[in-house]
Motif scaffolding. Structure first.
Motif, PDB file in Angstrom:
ATOM      1  N   PRO A 168       0.798  -1.233   0.000  1.00  0.00           N
ATOM      2  CA  PRO A 168       0.000   0.000   0.000  1.00  0.00           C
ATOM      3  C   PRO A 168       0.831   1.285   0.000  1.00  0.00           C
ATOM      4  O   PRO A 168       0.319   2.357  -0.311  1.00  0.00           O
ATOM      5  N   ASN A 169       2.098   1.192   0.348  1.00  0.00           N
ATOM      6  CA  ASN A 169       2.964   2.374   0.290  1.00  0.00           C
ATOM      7  C   ASN A 169       3.393   2.704  -1.132  1.00  0.00           C
ATOM      8  O   ASN A 169       3.992   3.744  -1.378  1.00  0.00           O
ATOM      9  N   GLY A 170       3.103   1.788  -2.056  1.00  0.00           N
ATOM     10  CA  GLY A 170       3.456   2.023  -3.452  1.00  0.00           C
ATOM     11  C   GLY A 170       4.773   1.409  -3.861  1.00  0.00           C
ATOM     12  O   GLY A 170       5.189   1.534  -5.013  1.00  0.00           O
ATOM     13  N   GLU A 171       5.469   0.768  -2.916  1.00  0.00           N
ATOM     14  CA  GLU A 171       6.711   0.083  -3.281  1.00  0.00           C
ATOM     15  C   GLU A 171       6.342  -1.128  -4.120  1.00  0.00           C
ATOM     16  O   GLU A 171       5.376  -1.838  -3.788  1.00  0.00           O
ATOM     17  N   SER A 172       7.090  -1.376  -5.181  1.00  0.00           N
ATOM     18  CA  SER A 172       6.703  -2.456  -6.082  1.00  0.00           C
ATOM     19  C   SER A 172       7.902  -3.122  -6.739  1.00  0.00           C
ATOM     20  O   SER A 172       9.005  -2.556  -6.786  1.00  0.00           O
ATOM     21  N   LYS A 173       7.627  -4.314  -7.245  1.00  0.00           N
ATOM     22  CA  LYS A 173       8.589  -5.051  -8.065  1.00  0.00           C
ATOM     23  C   LYS A 173       7.798  -5.636  -9.222  1.00  0.00           C
ATOM     24  O   LYS A 173       6.666  -6.084  -9.036  1.00  0.00           O
ATOM     25  N   THR A 174       8.401  -5.633 -10.403  1.00  0.00           N
ATOM     26  CA  THR A 174       7.728  -6.180 -11.577  1.00  0.00           C
ATOM     27  C   THR A 174       8.536  -7.340 -12.141  1.00  0.00           C
ATOM     28  O   THR A 174       9.763  -7.249 -12.262  1.00  0.00           O
ATOM     29  N   PHE A 175       7.814  -8.398 -12.454  1.00  0.00           N
ATOM     30  CA  PHE A 175       8.418  -9.609 -13.008  1.00  0.00           C
ATOM     31  C   PHE A 175       7.659  -9.985 -14.279  1.00  0.00           C
ATOM     32  O   PHE A 175       6.497  -9.631 -14.449  1.00  0.00           O
ATOM     33  N   THR A 176       8.296 -10.766 -15.128  1.00  0.00           N
ATOM     34  CA  THR A 176       7.560 -11.379 -16.233  1.00  0.00           C
ATOM     35  C   THR A 176       7.032 -12.729 -15.760  1.00  0.00           C
ATOM     36  O   THR A 176       7.505 -13.283 -14.758  1.00  0.00           O
ATOM     37  N   VAL A 177       6.076 -13.253 -16.502  1.00  0.00           N
ATOM     38  CA  VAL A 177       5.568 -14.590 -16.197  1.00  0.00           C
ATOM     39  C   VAL A 177       6.715 -15.597 -16.258  1.00  0.00           C
ATOM     40  O   VAL A 177       6.831 -16.474 -15.402  1.00  0.00           O
ATOM     41  N   ALA A 178       7.588 -15.452 -17.241  1.00  0.00           N
ATOM     42  CA  ALA A 178       8.719 -16.375 -17.385  1.00  0.00           C
ATOM     43  C   ALA A 178       9.618 -16.351 -16.150  1.00  0.00           C
ATOM     44  O   ALA A 178      10.140 -17.389 -15.742  1.00  0.00           O
ATOM     45  N   GLU A 179       9.781 -15.178 -15.548  1.00  0.00           N
ATOM     46  CA  GLU A 179      10.621 -15.096 -14.342  1.00  0.00           C
ATOM     47  C   GLU A 179       9.952 -15.778 -13.145  1.00  0.00           C
ATOM     48  O   GLU A 179      10.623 -16.415 -12.332  1.00  0.00           O
TER      49      GLU A 179
ATOM     50  N   CYS B 280       7.639 -18.145 -13.351  1.00  0.00           N
ATOM     51  CA  CYS B 280       7.256 -19.531 -13.665  1.00  0.00           C
ATOM     52  C   CYS B 280       8.260 -20.108 -14.668  1.00  0.00           C
ATOM     53  O   CYS B 280       7.914 -20.345 -15.835  1.00  0.00           O
ATOM     54  N   PRO B 281       9.483 -20.345 -14.241  1.00  0.00           N
ATOM     55  CA  PRO B 281      10.522 -20.716 -15.205  1.00  0.00           C
ATOM     56  C   PRO B 281      10.364 -22.101 -15.844  1.00  0.00           C
ATOM     57  O   PRO B 281      10.769 -22.280 -16.971  1.00  0.00           O
ATOM     58  N   TYR B 282       9.800 -23.046 -15.157  1.00  0.00           N
ATOM     59  CA  TYR B 282       9.641 -24.395 -15.725  1.00  0.00           C
ATOM     60  C   TYR B 282       8.195 -24.845 -15.528  1.00  0.00           C
ATOM     61  O   TYR B 282       7.901 -25.681 -14.680  1.00  0.00           O
ATOM     62  N   PRO B 283       7.282 -24.275 -16.306  1.00  0.00           N
ATOM     63  CA  PRO B 283       5.859 -24.547 -16.062  1.00  0.00           C
ATOM     64  C   PRO B 283       5.426 -25.950 -16.465  1.00  0.00           C
ATOM     65  O   PRO B 283       5.970 -26.538 -17.400  1.00  0.00           O
ATOM     66  N   PHE B 284       4.460 -26.434 -15.751  1.00  0.00           N
ATOM     67  CA  PHE B 284       3.746 -27.633 -16.167  1.00  0.00           C
ATOM     68  C   PHE B 284       2.612 -27.117 -17.044  1.00  0.00           C
ATOM     69  O   PHE B 284       1.795 -26.299 -16.604  1.00  0.00           O
ATOM     70  N   ASN B 285       2.544 -27.554 -18.295  1.00  0.00           N
ATOM     71  CA  ASN B 285       1.506 -27.043 -19.178  1.00  0.00           C
ATOM     72  C   ASN B 285       1.015 -28.114 -20.140  1.00  0.00           C
ATOM     73  O   ASN B 285       1.356 -29.300 -19.996  1.00  0.00           O
ATOM     74  N   GLU B 286       0.259 -27.683 -21.130  1.00  0.00           N
ATOM     75  CA  GLU B 286      -0.376 -28.631 -22.047  1.00  0.00           C
ATOM     76  C   GLU B 286       0.625 -29.530 -22.757  1.00  0.00           C
ATOM     77  O   GLU B 286       0.301 -30.654 -23.119  1.00  0.00           O
ATOM     78  N   ASP B 287       1.846 -29.049 -22.954  1.00  0.00           N
ATOM     79  CA  ASP B 287       2.861 -29.864 -23.611  1.00  0.00           C
ATOM     80  C   ASP B 287       3.207 -31.116 -22.789  1.00  0.00           C
ATOM     81  O   ASP B 287       3.587 -32.142 -23.342  1.00  0.00           O
ATOM     82  N   ASP B 288       3.067 -30.976 -21.456  1.00  0.00           N
ATOM     83  CA  ASP B 288       3.390 -32.112 -20.591  1.00  0.00           C
ATOM     84  C   ASP B 288       2.312 -33.200 -20.651  1.00  0.00           C
ATOM     85  O   ASP B 288       2.525 -34.309 -20.197  1.00  0.00           O
ATOM     86  N   LEU B 289       1.161 -32.868 -21.205  1.00  0.00           N
ATOM     87  CA  LEU B 289       0.047 -33.836 -21.253  1.00  0.00           C
ATOM     88  C   LEU B 289       0.043 -34.627 -22.551  1.00  0.00           C
ATOM     89  O   LEU B 289      -0.790 -35.521 -22.716  1.00  0.00           O
ATOM     90  N   LYS B 290       0.947 -34.292 -23.467  1.00  0.00           N
ATOM     91  CA  LYS B 290       0.956 -34.989 -24.773  1.00  0.00           C
ATOM     92  C   LYS B 290       1.741 -36.291 -24.684  1.00  0.00           C
ATOM     93  O   LYS B 290       2.641 -36.433 -23.907  1.00  0.00           O
TER      94      LYS B 290
END
Ligand code: ZN
Length: 128
Positions: free
Chosen positions: A105-116, A118-128
């Motif tokens: 709430p003080n406005g201090e922040s950090k910004t990340f990308t999704v890749a940062e 979630c570097p090794y995601p479990f996704n649809e490719d793992d279901l093939k």
């Protein structure tokens, strides 16, 4: 942004942890969805603010890759990070370079990308 999130903290239903969280999801078409954490006496069915915002957008008809950015605010001096259940949902719907900003709430922040976050995601490719 900050003021919308601070206002949304008041919608948090967190009688057990008293840890209030708000999220604001911006869509590529400019629409915004708000979310807040919603706890339950059966702790396992508690849902985080980020997932409330994402699922509300999906229920409104948006799809994977319609998302532009996500802002998360914890009502705490410390800047809280999203849990791994939420990170799993991020990998389902967000592009790898989408920005996610965590702030207090003080406005201090950090910004990340999704890749940062979630570097090794479990996704649809793992279901093939
Ligand atoms: Zn979470």
């Amino acid at each position: 942004m900050k003021e919308k999130l601070i206002k949304q903290l008041n919608h948090s239903y967190s009688p057990y942890s008293h840890f209030r969280v708000a999220a604001l999801l911006q869509m590529k078409d400019g629409r915004e969805f708000l979310g807040n954490n919603i706890e339950n006496a059966s702790y396992g069915v508690t849902i985080c603010a980020e997932r409330v915002a994402i699922f509300t957008a999906i229920a409104a008809g948006y799809h994977r890759n319609d998302f532009a950015s996500l802002f998360i605010m914890c009502d705490n001096e410390k800047i809280g990070m999203p849990c791994f259940a939420c990170r799993q949902v991020f990998t389902e719907f967000f592009l790898q370079d989408m920005p996610i900003t965590v702030m207090n709430p003080n406005g201090e922040s950090k910004t990340f990308t999704v890749a940062e976050l979630c570097p090794y995601p479990f996704n649809e490719d793992d279901l093939k």
